[in-house]
Motif scaffolding. Structure first.
Motif, short mmCIF file in Angstrom:
data_model
loop_
_atom_site.label_atom_id
_atom_site.label_comp_id
_atom_site.label_asym_id
_atom_site.label_seq_id
_atom_site.Cartn_x
_atom_site.Cartn_y
_atom_site.Cartn_z
N ASP A 66 0.80 -1.21 0.00
CA ASP A 66 0.00 0.00 0.00
C ASP A 66 0.84 1.27 0.00
O ASP A 66 0.37 2.33 0.38
CB ASP A 66 -0.96 -0.01 1.19
N GLU A 97 -6.77 11.93 2.16
CA GLU A 97 -7.65 11.12 3.01
C GLU A 97 -9.00 10.90 2.34
O GLU A 97 -9.53 9.79 2.32
CB GLU A 97 -7.85 11.82 4.37
N MET A 105 -8.94 8.39 -0.61
CA MET A 105 -8.78 6.97 -0.29
C MET A 105 -10.11 6.24 -0.26
O MET A 105 -10.16 5.02 -0.35
CB MET A 105 -8.06 6.81 1.06
N LYS A 106 -11.21 6.99 -0.14
CA LYS A 106 -12.54 6.39 -0.13
C LYS A 106 -13.05 6.14 -1.55
O LYS A 106 -14.08 5.49 -1.73
CB LYS A 106 -13.53 7.30 0.60
N LYS A 128 -9.59 4.32 -7.66
CA LYS A 128 -8.38 5.00 -8.11
C LYS A 128 -8.63 5.95 -9.26
O LYS A 128 -8.09 7.05 -9.32
CB LYS A 128 -7.32 3.96 -8.49
N ARG A 162 -9.86 9.44 -8.19
CA ARG A 162 -9.08 10.26 -7.27
C ARG A 162 -8.42 11.44 -7.98
O ARG A 162 -8.17 11.40 -9.17
CB ARG A 162 -8.01 9.39 -6.59
N ARG A 172 1.61 10.59 0.75
CA ARG A 172 0.60 9.57 0.49
C ARG A 172 0.90 8.25 1.22
O ARG A 172 0.02 7.72 1.92
CB ARG A 172 0.44 9.33 -1.01
N LYS A 188 -1.29 6.55 4.44
CA LYS A 188 -1.78 5.17 4.41
C LYS A 188 -1.30 4.41 5.64
O LYS A 188 -2.06 3.66 6.26
CB LYS A 188 -1.30 4.47 3.13
N ARG A 222 -3.10 5.64 8.76
CA ARG A 222 -4.48 5.15 8.74
C ARG A 222 -4.54 3.68 9.15
O ARG A 222 -5.37 3.27 9.95
CB ARG A 222 -5.04 5.33 7.33
N LYS A 236 -16.74 4.42 1.88
CA LYS A 236 -16.43 4.73 0.50
C LYS A 236 -17.60 5.49 -0.12
O LYS A 236 -18.75 5.33 0.28
CB LYS A 236 -16.18 3.44 -0.29
#
Length: 305
Positions: free
Chosen positions: A40, A70, A73-74, A77, A80, A111, A115, A118, A302
């Motif tokens: 990740d 942040e 991330m929900k 890809k 984003r 980034r 991750k 989190r 998400k």
């Protein structure tokens, strides 16, 4: 610490072949946490000397980018923000005078750190915010003056103990997926992970461990909404104990005296109000209102497609 060729291989499996963490572990033989760490995005700090100075740190622009990272991330890809988009937003909306390269360097550094932060934050919790469990419950209503048995699909979030419910006529695949869709709408987002038992509406065959063969319709649904599935072991209802308790709680508090049902739409609206009002009570262990804890759950959901 892994050698860079091993790190690159793990990243390739994650990003290009789209393998799960467990699949990469089986393929490489590496420790789960090690694979998670590198898959990740974390790069060994020795390879990233970085000066925490300049306008990104001193003028607060970095905090804005951190919030965007942040939030993104929900999302899937492809949805984003790109580095270019973040640079343009900083320039146009916040009068950023720095260069595109400054933003790229900051994102490259931050980034993977976000991750990691989190992940570390959630690993300390048995049930991280954003994770959910789902199951059917049998309820009785009064329809046209007669008792009628129906199904209620319950979605519960163990972190906050918030619950959502949707009535359905049956427990088949079509009802299960329609119910999940409606529950995601009620929650205004999609759980990061969804724990299910071996419902015939979603599971065709059970293999060893967490290996399952899912129906094509469920796999399409999962791909569309982007959540991870956590399968329960056979005869292991305790693995989704929160939703099982929520089913019993819903039955005991809302269906002991069978409510009158005009139609499924009316009952769904009634259930949504009841479950929302129920969030005003304190959490059974934490002593904080479920509604307050739900805010933390909701932050991690998400985005709906």
């Amino acid at each position: 610490m892994l050698a860079m060729p091993e790190v690159n291989y793990i990243k390739h499996l994650r990003e290009n072949e789209d393998l799960s963490i467990n699949e990469i572990v089986r393929k490489t033989g590496k420790n789960w946490r090690t694979v998670k760490k590198y898959a990740d995005g974390e790069v060994p700090l020795e390879t990233l000397p970085f000066n925490k100075g300049g306008m990104m740190y001193e003028d607060g622009f970095g905090e804005i980018v951190d919030c965007w990272l942040e939030e993104d991330m929900k999302l899937k890809k492809k949805e984003r923000r790109t580095n270019k988009k973040m640079f343009e937003q900083l320039r146009d909306e916040y009068s950023f005078k720095g260069s595109y390269r400054t933003v790229c360097d900051y994102v490259q550094h931050r980034r993977p750190k976000i991750k990691e932060e989190r992940s570390t934050r959630y690993e300390r919790l048995e049930h991280p915010p954003g994770e959910a469990q789902v199951d059917f419950g049998n309820m009785t209503v009064v329809k046209d003056g007669a008792y009628k048995d129906i199904k209620i699909l319950i979605l519960s979030f163990p972190y906050s103990n918030a619950g959502f419910a949707y009535p359905l006529p049956a427990e088949n695949s079509e009802c299960f997926l329609e119910g999940l869709k409606q529950l995601f709408k009620q929650a205004r987002g999609v759980p990061t992970h969804l724990r299910i038992d071996n419902l015939t509406a979603a599971v065709l065959a059970i293999g060893k461990g967490e290996k399952r063969t899912y129906t094509d319709s469920f796999l399409r649904f999962q791909s569309h909404y982007g959540f991870e599935v956590q399968a329960c072991n056979p005869a292991s209802g305790h693995e989704k104990g929160n939703v099982e308790k929520k089913v019993g709680y819903t039955r005991n508090n809302f269906f002991v005296t069978a409510p009158e049902m005009e139609d499924f739409s009316q009952l769904a609206s009634w259930m949504q109000v009841k479950m929302r009002e129920d969030r005003n009570r304190p959490h059974y262990e934490k002593g904080i209102a479920i509604e307050q804890l739900w805010i933390e759950d909701e932050k991690q959901l998400k985005a709906l497609p």
